[in-house]
Design a protein around this motif. Sequence first.
Motif, PDB file in Angstrom:
ATOM      1  N   VAL A  68      -3.486  -4.958   6.541  1.00 60.23           N
ATOM      2  CA  VAL A  68      -4.412  -5.439   7.559  1.00 60.23           C
ATOM      3  C   VAL A  68      -5.614  -6.027   6.835  1.00 60.23           C
ATOM      4  CG1 VAL A  68      -5.907  -4.853   9.499  1.00 60.23           C
ATOM      5  CG2 VAL A  68      -3.674  -3.738   9.276  1.00 60.23           C
ATOM      6  N   LYS A  69      -5.817  -7.328   7.005  1.00 62.25           N
ATOM      7  CA  LYS A  69      -6.902  -8.045   6.339  1.00 62.25           C
ATOM      8  C   LYS A  69      -6.887  -7.827   4.822  1.00 62.25           C
ATOM      9  CE  LYS A  69     -10.013  -8.294  10.319  1.00 62.25           C
ATOM     10  NZ  LYS A  69      -8.980  -7.914  11.308  1.00 62.25           N
ATOM     11  N   SER A  91      -0.417  -3.842  -4.334  1.00 65.90           N
ATOM     12  CA  SER A  91      -0.167  -4.496  -3.043  1.00 65.90           C
ATOM     13  C   SER A  91      -1.370  -5.334  -2.627  1.00 65.90           C
ATOM     14  CB  SER A  91       0.139  -3.449  -1.969  1.00 65.90           C
ATOM     15  OG  SER A  91       1.298  -2.712  -2.285  1.00 65.90           O
ATOM     16  N   GLU A  92      -2.563  -4.792  -2.816  1.00 61.84           N
ATOM     17  CA  GLU A  92      -3.769  -5.513  -2.407  1.00 61.84           C
ATOM     18  C   GLU A  92      -4.078  -6.680  -3.341  1.00 61.84           C
ATOM     19  OE1 GLU A  92      -6.791  -2.527  -1.854  1.00 61.84           O
ATOM     20  OE2 GLU A  92      -5.771  -1.695  -0.086  1.00 61.84           O
ATOM     21  N   ARG A  93      -3.734  -6.548  -4.624  1.00 63.76           N
ATOM     22  CA  ARG A  93      -3.872  -7.692  -5.546  1.00 63.76           C
ATOM     23  C   ARG A  93      -2.993  -8.849  -5.088  1.00 63.76           C
ATOM     24  NH1 ARG A  93      -3.389  -5.586 -11.787  1.00 63.76           N
ATOM     25  NH2 ARG A  93      -4.316  -3.518 -11.454  1.00 63.76           N
ATOM     26  N   VAL A 120      -0.727 -12.694   5.362  1.00 65.80           N
ATOM     27  CA  VAL A 120      -1.064 -12.335   6.736  1.00 65.80           C
ATOM     28  C   VAL A 120      -0.826 -10.838   6.931  1.00 65.80           C
ATOM     29  CG1 VAL A 120      -0.461 -14.639   7.578  1.00 65.80           C
ATOM     30  CG2 VAL A 120       1.253 -12.796   7.649  1.00 65.80           C
ATOM     31  N   ASP A 121      -1.349 -10.285   8.005  1.00 65.59           N
ATOM     32  CA  ASP A 121      -1.147  -8.879   8.315  1.00 65.59           C
ATOM     33  C   ASP A 121       0.335  -8.595   8.545  1.00 65.59           C
ATOM     34  OD1 ASP A 121      -3.878  -8.760   8.232  1.00 65.59           O
ATOM     35  OD2 ASP A 121      -4.159  -8.245  10.348  1.00 65.59           O
ATOM     36  N   GLY A 122       0.791  -7.427   8.089  1.00 62.75           N
ATOM     37  CA  GLY A 122       2.185  -7.053   8.310  1.00 62.75           C
ATOM     38  C   GLY A 122       2.743  -6.262   7.148  1.00 62.75           C
ATOM     39  N   ILE A 123       4.040  -6.079   7.173  1.00 61.15           N
ATOM     40  CA  ILE A 123       4.718  -5.224   6.206  1.00 61.15           C
ATOM     41  C   ILE A 123       4.773  -5.859   4.818  1.00 61.15           C
ATOM     42  CG2 ILE A 123       7.009  -6.142   6.766  1.00 61.15           C
ATOM     43  CD1 ILE A 123       8.124  -3.293   6.382  1.00 61.15           C
ATOM     44  N   SER A 171      -4.399  -3.497  13.774  1.00 58.99           N
ATOM     45  CA  SER A 171      -5.434  -2.704  13.105  1.00 58.99           C
ATOM     46  C   SER A 171      -5.515  -1.276  13.630  1.00 58.99           C
ATOM     47  CB  SER A 171      -6.799  -3.382  13.259  1.00 58.99           C
ATOM     48  OG  SER A 171      -7.151  -3.516  14.632  1.00 58.99           O
ATOM     49  N   SER A 172      -4.808  -0.974  14.716  1.00 62.24           N
ATOM     50  CA  SER A 172      -4.831   0.387  15.259  1.00 62.24           C
ATOM     51  C   SER A 172      -3.896   1.338  14.509  1.00 62.24           C
ATOM     52  CB  SER A 172      -4.434   0.375  16.742  1.00 62.24           C
ATOM     53  OG  SER A 172      -3.104  -0.110  16.901  1.00 62.24           O
TER      54      SER A 172
END
Length: 425
Positions: free
Chosen positions: A226-227, A268-270, A278-281, A334-335
């Motif tokens: 997410v973001k 993963s964040e790198r 985009v947001d997702g798996i 985001s929830s």
Amino acid sequence: MSQLHMRHQNSKTQNKLLLLGGSHAEIPLIKAAQELGWYVITTGNNRDGLGHPYADKTVFADFSDKEAMLELARAEGVQAVCSGCNDFALLSTVYICEKLGLPGHDSYATSLEIHHKDKYRALATRLGIPTPKAITVKVAGTNFAADQDEIASKVCADFETAIAQLTYPIIVKPVDLTGGKGIHRAATIEEARTAYKDACSRTRQDHVVVEEFVEGSNHGFSAMLVKGKVAFAFADNEQYFINKYLVSGANTPSTSGSATLAKLRDYSERIAHELNLVDGILHIQYIERADGTPIIIEICRRSPGDLYIKFVKYATGIDYPKFIVMAETGEDISSITDVPTQGFWLRHCVMAGNNIENSSVVRDVTFAPEIQGNIVEKFLWYKPGEVVSDKLIYKAGIVFFKFDTLAEMQDKTARMPQLAQIITE
């Protein structure tokens, strides 16, 4: 594409979702999408796909043909596209969404960087993420003779040069296939040449990857971004039985320590930041070395197969299929809550054992009395009388187990090929 299956009348008030796939693996996605209010259209070449009957409509077509899928999406007037549990399905999905301006997916070029093994290896090297030493090699002609001398003479010079730079054992693999297809470990140059021949015959690309074999334990790490941040993560321990390149089961909680899992979140964040994902798996398969270093060997932005997303739902209570569909249709996820595994769980694929040969006739599947009380759900699709054509990939079904203790989970997981057996004639 003219032949289709319809389960319900189309509701004019429902938005349409095209799901590329229709096997057992897609059933949780189909159900989740319908619960979210979508009219679901599945597609694929397999007319016996167990997921198709759950859909509102099925149009049989080749989901790896991205132009045909684009035509289908336009013809059906869909408002969203969701990938099934296959890399070809994912690449066609992102292609459609890019062409039609639909939400929920990365660009086609970005998706290639993640899903093609050679491109991902280059990305990982650039970002300082541990990855096997790998070399890309052009595909040679596939008309190999049976004689080993002739095979050796036809193998391209690039391959000979590549394997001379690597330390044995090595792995030869197609860049575009999953599920262990075309992957071989080689300890000698002769084995490497044979592996190269097979990889070349299977790939749709003009190159394959040759890389050094990584020693360690096998695991999965499934995150929801997410973001650009990991908002949820789940980890497991993988099991392999007679096919050493096809996951036969996974249990959780993971044996990986907090430091290893923290590294995977960072990696993963790198990747998310570098590619502006985009947001997702974001799903990862990794090998953990003895020192705790996770070496990522596969990565994808689609649901893993064999009901893995239902496994996550059982183990955490998070409705993973629903959040995946929400993300791929452009909804806010985001929830989602980052919760740990609750209890001790196993997802087990009932597969052929060492005692089963090709051409064996399946009679039954049996479960030992000591695991009957651990069974949470059985999804068996075998048919008595069917023939095992390839014991390395044959599955009779999938079973979910819950255990009272870590020790019980580990003990019964190790003995599962004996506790859940396919009986043949």
